[in-house]
Scaffold this active site. Structure first.
Site, PDB file in Angstrom:
ATOM      1  N   ASP A  72      -7.795  10.361   3.315  1.00 25.98           N
ATOM      2  CA  ASP A  72      -7.840  11.722   2.752  1.00 25.98           C
ATOM      3  C   ASP A  72      -7.198  12.755   3.680  1.00 25.98           C
ATOM      4  OD1 ASP A  72      -9.916  11.369   4.565  1.00 25.98           O
ATOM      5  OD2 ASP A  72     -11.366  12.567   3.458  1.00 25.98           O
ATOM      6  N   HIS A 100      -6.587   6.012  -0.080  1.00 24.65           N
ATOM      7  CA  HIS A 100      -7.196   4.775  -0.591  1.00 24.65           C
ATOM      8  C   HIS A 100      -8.044   5.054  -1.834  1.00 24.65           C
ATOM      9  CE1 HIS A 100     -11.017   6.119   0.999  1.00 24.65           C
ATOM     10  NE2 HIS A 100     -10.403   6.385   2.146  1.00 24.65           N
TER      11      HIS A 100
END
Ligand SMILES: *[C@@H]1O[C@H](CO)[C@@H](O)[C@H](O)[C@H]1NC(C)=O
Ligand SMILES: *[C@@H]1O[C@H](CO)[C@@H](O)[C@H](O)[C@H]1NC(C)=O
Ligand SMILES: *[C@@H]1O[C@H](CO)[C@@H](O)[C@H](O)[C@H]1NC(C)=O
Ligand SMILES: *[C@@H]1O[C@H](CO)[C@@H](O)[C@H](O)[C@H]1NC(C)=O
Ligand SMILES: *[C@@H]1O[C@H](CO)[C@@H](O)[C@H](O)[C@H]1NC(C)=O
Ligand SMILES: *[C@@H]1O[C@H](CO)[C@@H](O)[C@H](O)[C@H]1NC(C)=O
Ligand SMILES: *[C@@H]1O[C@H](CO)[C@@H](O)[C@H](O)[C@H]1NC(C)=O
Ligand SMILES: *[C@@H]1O[C@H](CO)[C@@H](O)[C@H](O)[C@H]1NC(C)=O
Ligand SMILES: *[C@@H]1O[C@H](CO)[C@@H](O)[C@H](O)[C@H]1NC(C)=O
Ligand SMILES: *[C@@H]1O[C@H](CO)[C@@H](O)[C@H](O)[C@H]1NC(C)=O
Ligand SMILES: *[C@@H]1O[C@H](CO)[C@@H](O)[C@H](O)[C@H]1NC(C)=O
Ligand SMILES: *[C@@H]1O[C@H](CO)[C@@H](O)[C@H](O)[C@H]1NC(C)=O
Length: 468
Positions: A334, A60
């Site tokens: 992540d 993101h």
């Protein structure tokens, strides 16, 4: 002579300091930037080739801190404001006396996208539309996203950029985007997930990131705290190792949240490299090649993408009922990117460098969290169709944050790419043998545990957003 030499050294140190950008060494706190080329491989699509299919796994966009990190910022703020004895700070620390954490709406900011995060997501949409030219005006794109709001917001902003061309804004039938939302960070989805590590119970057994990073942090952070205290602090204020850690994070976060780069001037370039290495250890041993179950958890998705690249654009695979567009986009977190690198066997093959040392920063390592899990970082697999004297051949190249990464033992194609058939064998056999199949290696004992990632071709998940 000696003076000339010294001043030459001094000048080149200055030049280095000026060229050095802490935001390119900030690991997961960095706003997106293109990683530098690796192993001398050019980024351009090799001559004589076109990309006819591509799959991206994207973190993101830039966001506010997680609530726990935000608490750390407030603790630093309170320490500065509430010191019981007078103190002065000077030099690069002088601004701290009046510094205020850049979160003016704590109920709605921590964890959610920042404006920069929305912008970099939109930009990726524009870039990929222009790079590949896969979608004609009025066209349609379906993307996949893990369901947390910052991830869905990234997918939505990506689609807005991807479909921004032309006069379609008010036409409900043309230039449409669709987001398939996947359950996020739950353990009952097996491999059919964009947060696949949660379906792998053994993943946490393999995670050595905490102790490895702690060894490293104890080596460099107290040293920096002592340097700052002795050079720039008068009075009894005493910065600690954990303050150094928070200040490091605040370089990237303040830069992306509100354009303030003052924290980036606190550490020296060498200290930034130490900070970066701490992030590298965290991802390498947590979700990367140093966790024996990270690659296991991402292998099914890598295999599903590989099968689609082998089938070619416009085709589905297996029991597929859905034919994805030539651009396959998935958005996640992540910690779901390093497992893809591990499944592919990348950034882990230099002898004497891997597994990474917890006490020596090897300059020769390829594994750089800054070049992968920066905000909106990505791993991309591109299928190349290249003309040859006798017709055409297909190849695969893998990129992280725009830089092509050589696949160990498979670089004979244009631009060091890997011949498609050889890539398929590498993934299906070599890598599977190394990482192990999902259900048994992960020790997922659920009665309905499944092996494969079918989300892309079966449309598993909920269609949440339509429109652009
Ligand atoms: C300072 O300490 C007081 C009392 O503990 C607390 O209420 C306040 O939030 C602290 N922080 C600042 C910035 O004043
Ligand atoms: C801070 O600086 C002022 C002005 O130079 C000085 O008067 C004061 O003694 C200093 N305070 C401390 C704690 O060093
Ligand atoms: C766009 O894609 C969605 C999801 O695959 C599909 O249901 C829809 O019919 C498509 N729309 C157009 C205009 O092609
Ligand atoms: C939307 O596009 C379709 C197909 O080109 C066209 O028939 C229709 O008139 C358009 N609607 C609007 C509101 O522009
Ligand atoms: C597997 O079964 C559990 C209940 O035992 C259920 O909660 C879960 O949704 C099922 N998973 C899938 C992918 O169907
Ligand atoms: C750090 O690395 C050394 C050398 O490989 C190893 O012996 C030690 O166990 C590691 N420390 C931790 C906490 O894992
Ligand atoms: C500063 O803090 C460190 C770590 O908490 C401690 O070891 C050190 O003694 C403190 N120094 C002073 C001058 O208070
Ligand atoms: C990474 O390299 C280390 C050291 O050679 C090895 O033990 C580990 O299995 C490798 N990881 C992956 C995912 O291939
Ligand atoms: C590769 O491109 C050539 C030239 O455009 C085309 O004729 C051929 O069908 C393509 N091959 C594949 C497998 O897509
Ligand atoms: C699961 O992890 C444990 C602890 O690391 C290990 O002993 C076990 O062999 C693992 N299971 C598999 C199937 O690899
Ligand atoms: C596998 O998981 C079960 C619980 O689901 C546990 O009892 C068992 O010890 C695990 N086995 C390994 C090898 O980790
Ligand atoms: C998921 O987590 C729940 C609660 O901790 C546990 O009971 C269940 O066994 C887990 N399922 C899997 C597949 O690991």
């Amino acid at each position: 002579m000696r003076a000339a030499l010294l001043s030459a050294v001094w000048l080149s140190t200055l030049a280095l300091a000026r060229a050095f950008n802490p935001l390119h060494h900030s690991g997961p706190a960095a706003p997106y930037f293109d990683a530098p080329s690796q192993a001398g491989i050019p980024k351009e699509i090799p001559e004589g080739c076109v990309v006819d299919q591509a799959a991206y796994v994207v973190r993101h966009g830039a966001r506010y801190p997680e609530p726990g990190s935000y608490t750390g910022w407030v603790t630093l703020y309170n320490k500065l404001q509430n010191s019981s004895t007078p103190y002065n700070v000077t030099g690069p620390l002088a601004f701290l006396k009046t510094w205020v954490p850049p979160v003016d709406d704590p109920a709605h900011m921590p964890l959610y996208l920042s404006g920069v995060g929305a912008l970099e997501s939109f930009q990726l949409g524009v870039q990929l539309r222009n790079k590949y030219k896969f979608t004609p005006g009025g066209g349609n794109l379906t993307v996949w996203s893990a369901a947390q709001e910052r991830v869905l917001a990234t997918a939505a902003n990506f689609l807005r950029g991807y479909l921004a061309q032309g006069s379609y804004v008010n036409n409900a039938t043309l230039n449409r985007g669709a987001i398939v939302s996947m359950p996020d960070s739950v353990n009952w989805t097996s491999a059919d997930s964009l947060t696949f590590t949660n379906g792998c119970p053994n993943y946490s057994n393999g995670d050595q990131s905490g102790p490895m990073k702690a060894v490293w942090s104890n080596l460099w952070q107290p040293r920096v705290a002592a340097r700052l205290n002795s050079l720039y602090v008068q009075g009894e204020l005493n910065f600690t190792a954990s303050d150094v850690s928070v200040m490091g994070d605040l370089c990237g976060f303040s830069a992306e949240v509100d354009g303030d780069t003052r924290f980036c001037d606190i550490l020296t370039p060498d200290e930034w490299l130490d900070y970066e290495y701490g992030n590298d250890l965290n991802y390498y041993y947590g979700s990367g090649p140093g966790n024996p179950y990270a690659g296991t958890s991402a292998w099914p998705l890598v295999k599903a993408i590989t099968d689609l690249l082998v089938a070619g654009p416009g085709k589905t695979t297996g029991a597929g009922t859905f034919t994805p567009a030539p651009l396959i986009m998935s958005f996640t977190h992540d910690n779901d990117l390093p497992p893809v690198i591990a499944a592919l066997g990348l950034w882990n093959s230099t002898l004497g460098v891997y597994p990474l040392s917890n006490s020596t920063r090897s300059a020769d390592r390829d594994f750089r969290s800054s070049y992968l899990v920066s905000f909106r970082g990505y791993v991309a697999l591109e299928r190349l169709n290249c003309t040859t004297p006798s017709g055409s051949s297909q190849y695969v190249r893998v990129q992280a944050n725009s830089a092509p990464i050589p696949i160990p033992g498979c670089v004979s194609g244009p631009g060091s790419s890997c011949p498609l058939a050889q890539f398929a064998q590498y993934v299906s056999q070599d890598r599977l043998q190394h990482v192990g199949e999902f259900v048994s290696t992960c020790n997922n004992t659920a009665a309905n545990a499944t092996q494969g990632a079918t989300l892309i071709t079966l449309g598993v998940g909920d269609l949440v957003g339509e429109g652009s």
